[in-house]
Design a protein around this motif. Structure first.
Motif, PDB file in Angstrom:
ATOM      1  N   LEU A 134      20.697 -30.964  -5.748  1.00  0.00           N
ATOM      2  CA  LEU A 134      21.596 -31.849  -5.006  1.00  0.00           C
ATOM      3  C   LEU A 134      22.551 -32.607  -5.915  1.00  0.00           C
ATOM      4  N   GLY A 135      22.400 -32.422  -7.214  1.00  0.00           N
ATOM      5  CA  GLY A 135      23.213 -33.194  -8.149  1.00  0.00           C
ATOM      6  C   GLY A 135      24.701 -33.001  -7.971  1.00  0.00           C
ATOM      7  N   ALA A 136      25.143 -31.769  -7.765  1.00  0.00           N
ATOM      8  CA  ALA A 136      26.578 -31.501  -7.638  1.00  0.00           C
ATOM      9  C   ALA A 136      27.167 -32.185  -6.411  1.00  0.00           C
ATOM     10  N   VAL A 137      26.413 -32.208  -5.312  1.00  0.00           N
ATOM     11  CA  VAL A 137      26.888 -32.899  -4.106  1.00  0.00           C
ATOM     12  C   VAL A 137      26.897 -34.405  -4.337  1.00  0.00           C
ATOM     13  N   ARG A 138      25.852 -34.902  -4.942  1.00  0.00           N
ATOM     14  CA  ARG A 138      25.749 -36.339  -5.178  1.00  0.00           C
ATOM     15  C   ARG A 138      26.883 -36.841  -6.068  1.00  0.00           C
ATOM     16  N   ARG A 139      27.268 -36.026  -7.052  1.00  0.00           N
ATOM     17  CA  ARG A 139      28.336 -36.421  -7.982  1.00  0.00           C
ATOM     18  C   ARG A 139      29.735 -36.130  -7.441  1.00  0.00           C
ATOM     19  N   GLY A 140      29.830 -35.517  -6.271  1.00  0.00           N
ATOM     20  CA  GLY A 140      31.130 -35.189  -5.703  1.00  0.00           C
ATOM     21  C   GLY A 140      31.720 -33.909  -6.233  1.00  0.00           C
ATOM     22  N   GLU A 141      30.923 -33.102  -6.949  1.00  0.00           N
ATOM     23  CA  GLU A 141      31.420 -31.839  -7.498  1.00  0.00           C
ATOM     24  C   GLU A 141      31.303 -30.695  -6.490  1.00  0.00           C
ATOM     25  N   ALA A 142      30.521 -30.871  -5.439  1.00  0.00           N
ATOM     26  CA  ALA A 142      30.365 -29.863  -4.394  1.00  0.00           C
ATOM     27  C   ALA A 142      30.350 -30.562  -3.045  1.00  0.00           C
ATOM     28  N   ASP A 143      30.788 -29.837  -2.017  1.00  0.00           N
ATOM     29  CA  ASP A 143      30.835 -30.410  -0.673  1.00  0.00           C
ATOM     30  C   ASP A 143      29.528 -30.194   0.086  1.00  0.00           C
ATOM     31  N   ILE A 144      28.904 -29.038  -0.109  1.00  0.00           N
ATOM     32  CA  ILE A 144      27.682 -28.685   0.612  1.00  0.00           C
ATOM     33  C   ILE A 144      26.711 -28.047  -0.372  1.00  0.00           C
ATOM     34  N   ALA A 145      25.438 -28.373  -0.228  1.00  0.00           N
ATOM     35  CA  ALA A 145      24.396 -27.681  -0.981  1.00  0.00           C
ATOM     36  C   ALA A 145      23.350 -27.178   0.007  1.00  0.00           C
ATOM     37  N   LEU A 146      22.977 -25.910  -0.129  1.00  0.00           N
ATOM     38  CA  LEU A 146      21.883 -25.354   0.656  1.00  0.00           C
ATOM     39  C   LEU A 146      20.609 -25.488  -0.169  1.00  0.00           C
ATOM     40  N   VAL A 147      19.592 -26.097   0.409  1.00  0.00           N
ATOM     41  CA  VAL A 147      18.366 -26.365  -0.339  1.00  0.00           C
ATOM     42  C   VAL A 147      17.155 -26.117   0.545  1.00  0.00           C
ATOM     43  N   VAL A 148      16.029 -25.921  -0.112  1.00  0.00           N
ATOM     44  CA  VAL A 148      14.723 -25.942   0.540  1.00  0.00           C
ATOM     45  C   VAL A 148      14.050 -27.221   0.076  1.00  0.00           C
ATOM     46  N   PRO A 149      13.844 -28.189   0.976  1.00  0.00           N
ATOM     47  CA  PRO A 149      13.277 -29.465   0.537  1.00  0.00           C
ATOM     48  C   PRO A 149      11.807 -29.332   0.179  1.00  0.00           C
ATOM     49  N   LEU A 150      11.356 -30.220  -0.656  1.00  0.00           N
ATOM     50  CA  LEU A 150       9.940 -30.271  -0.977  1.00  0.00           C
ATOM     51  C   LEU A 150       9.149 -30.649   0.260  1.00  0.00           C
ATOM     52  N   ALA A 151       7.971 -30.061   0.415  1.00  0.00           N
ATOM     53  CA  ALA A 151       7.126 -30.376   1.571  1.00  0.00           C
ATOM     54  C   ALA A 151       6.750 -31.844   1.562  1.00  0.00           C
ATOM     55  N   ARG A 152       6.482 -32.393   0.382  1.00  0.00           N
ATOM     56  CA  ARG A 152       6.135 -33.811   0.274  1.00  0.00           C
ATOM     57  C   ARG A 152       7.362 -34.567  -0.218  1.00  0.00           C
ATOM     58  N   GLN A 153       8.372 -34.583   0.626  1.00  0.00           N
ATOM     59  CA  GLN A 153       9.646 -35.209   0.268  1.00  0.00           C
ATOM     60  C   GLN A 153       9.473 -36.709   0.164  1.00  0.00           C
ATOM     61  N   GLY A 154      10.101 -37.312  -0.842  1.00  0.00           N
ATOM     62  CA  GLY A 154      10.041 -38.755  -0.999  1.00  0.00           C
ATOM     63  C   GLY A 154      11.013 -39.454  -0.060  1.00  0.00           C
ATOM     64  N   ASP A 155      11.375 -40.674  -0.426  1.00  0.00           N
ATOM     65  CA  ASP A 155      12.288 -41.461   0.409  1.00  0.00           C
ATOM     66  C   ASP A 155      13.633 -40.753   0.526  1.00  0.00           C
ATOM     67  N   ALA A 156      14.253 -40.885   1.680  1.00  0.00           N
ATOM     68  CA  ALA A 156      15.548 -40.239   1.918  1.00  0.00           C
ATOM     69  C   ALA A 156      16.602 -40.827   0.984  1.00  0.00           C
ATOM     70  N   ASP A 157      17.523 -39.996   0.558  1.00  0.00           N
ATOM     71  CA  ASP A 157      18.625 -40.420  -0.299  1.00  0.00           C
ATOM     72  C   ASP A 157      19.695 -41.035   0.587  1.00  0.00           C
ATOM     73  N   GLU A 158      19.999 -42.307   0.362  1.00  0.00           N
ATOM     74  CA  GLU A 158      20.963 -43.005   1.219  1.00  0.00           C
ATOM     75  C   GLU A 158      22.364 -42.446   1.069  1.00  0.00           C
ATOM     76  N   LEU A 159      22.645 -41.760  -0.056  1.00  0.00           N
ATOM     77  CA  LEU A 159      23.979 -41.211  -0.278  1.00  0.00           C
ATOM     78  C   LEU A 159      24.187 -39.891   0.447  1.00  0.00           C
ATOM     79  N   LEU A 160      23.084 -39.185   0.779  1.00  0.00           N
ATOM     80  CA  LEU A 160      23.183 -37.837   1.312  1.00  0.00           C
ATOM     81  C   LEU A 160      22.658 -37.744   2.733  1.00  0.00           C
ATOM     82  N   MET A 161      23.149 -36.742   3.456  1.00  0.00           N
ATOM     83  CA  MET A 161      22.639 -36.443   4.788  1.00  0.00           C
ATOM     84  C   MET A 161      22.310 -34.960   4.848  1.00  0.00           C
ATOM     85  N   ALA A 162      21.193 -34.642   5.482  1.00  0.00           N
ATOM     86  CA  ALA A 162      20.712 -33.261   5.530  1.00  0.00           C
ATOM     87  C   ALA A 162      20.652 -32.779   6.971  1.00  0.00           C
ATOM     88  N   GLU A 163      21.076 -31.541   7.176  1.00  0.00           N
ATOM     89  CA  GLU A 163      20.991 -30.896   8.494  1.00  0.00           C
ATOM     90  C   GLU A 163      20.056 -29.697   8.407  1.00  0.00           C
TER      91      GLU A 163
END
Length: 301
Positions: A134-163
């Motif tokens: 997610l680093g490239a999206v967080r830094r503004g270098e990419a518009d969208i990142a496709l990811v598989v989240p960790l099953a034990r995901q921590g606190d949501a990132d306030e900067l990002l939104m996931a669909e």
């Protein structure tokens, strides 16, 4: 700095040949136009118009300023057109980061569909950093990142939104001739004593899904061999080095030396997410790319 509005007034006088005609064209009184040109002459420190009887004609400085005003007008018009195209999604660029197994089955058809509708938008495609997807999206270098989240995901990132884009179920991959190959559905616990082929190394969220599923079935998989990609893992299984659990996107067209069967007890399912910044403006191009990804995902697997 020269006043652009006054420059445009001078340009109109030079083009139309008189202050009166320029005033009528611009919606001002002749007196107002004359005052503004007088103010422009003070700014430039030189005469811009000379009177010839009842007419006016530009001085060399006047012609110079009028020519630059015309060039500025053209650049402004070009900027307005370019901005309208960008806002309408006809031009611009989008940057997409993805993980390897999403490439052929998800990203390729989505981008192909997007380009048919938005041929003027440049699409930048690159694999995500596996250690920081997610680093490239967080830094503004990419518009969208496709990811598989960790099953034990921590606190949501306030900067990002996931669909939630798609569900990608796992299947058991067996060598041809394996005793369980005749079954349509394989109980995961039946594979407890088998040698296993790992298909994600170094470890990540997909390996976590496999080990968690095996733990729920009551065993720890014994990995006889590990690989960094699914294609290699399929070759290892075909060679009889072990069995594997793989997501459908990773299996793709499969391998002639393996059989693929549904699994239960449990069946792992990985979720594919499209992640972007919350502060990002959702323009037409971004919306179209998200729609294309949703269409390629088929509304979830």
């Amino acid at each position: 700095m020269l006043d652009v509005r006054r420059m445009r007034m001078l340009e109109a006088v030079v083009t139309l040949g008189s202050v009166t005609a320029a005033a009528a064209e611009l919606g001002y009184t002749p007196s107002a136009v004359s005052q503004q040109i007088g103010a422009l002459e003070k700014e430039t420190g030189t005469e811009l118009l000379e009177r010839v009887g009842r007419q006016v004609r530009p001085t060399a400085a006047g012609r110079l300023i009028a020519a630059h005003s015309a060039a500025i007008g053209r650049r402004i018009a070009e900027a307005e057109t370019a901005l309208a195209d960008l806002r309408a999604g006809r031009t611009g660029s989008l940057s997409l980061r993805y993980f390897a197994t999403a490439g052929a089955g998800l990203v390729a058809p989505a981008v192909a569909a997007f380009r048919r509708e938005h041929p003027g938008v440049r699409v930048d495609l690159a694999l995500a950093d596996p250690e920081d997807p997610l680093g490239a999206v967080r830094r503004g270098e990419a518009d969208i990142a496709l990811v598989v989240p960790l099953a034990r995901q921590g606190d949501a990132d306030e900067l990002l939104m996931a669909e939630r884009l798609a569900e990608d179920p796992y299947r058991v991959v067996l060598p041809k001739g394996h005793p369980l190959a005749a079954k349509r559905v394989v109980d995961l616990g039946r594979l407890a004593g088998e040698p296993w082929v790992g298909n994600e190394w170094p470890p990540g969220p997909c390996l976590e899904l496999v080990t968690d599923a095996c733990a729920e079935a009551g065993f720890v998989p014994g990995f006889a061999v590990r690989s960094e990609d699914h294609a290699t893992a399929l070759g290892f299984v075909a060679a009889g080095l072990g069995v594997a659990l793989m997501p459908l996107l990773g299996i793709g067209g499969g391998h002639p030396g393996v059989v693929v069967r549904k699994v239960r007890g449990p069946q792992p399912v990985r979720v594919v997410q499209a992640v972007r910044r919350r502060t990002q403006r959702e323009g037409p191009a971004l919306r179209a790319m998200l729609d294309a990804l949703r269409e390629a995902a088929g509304g979830g697997r």
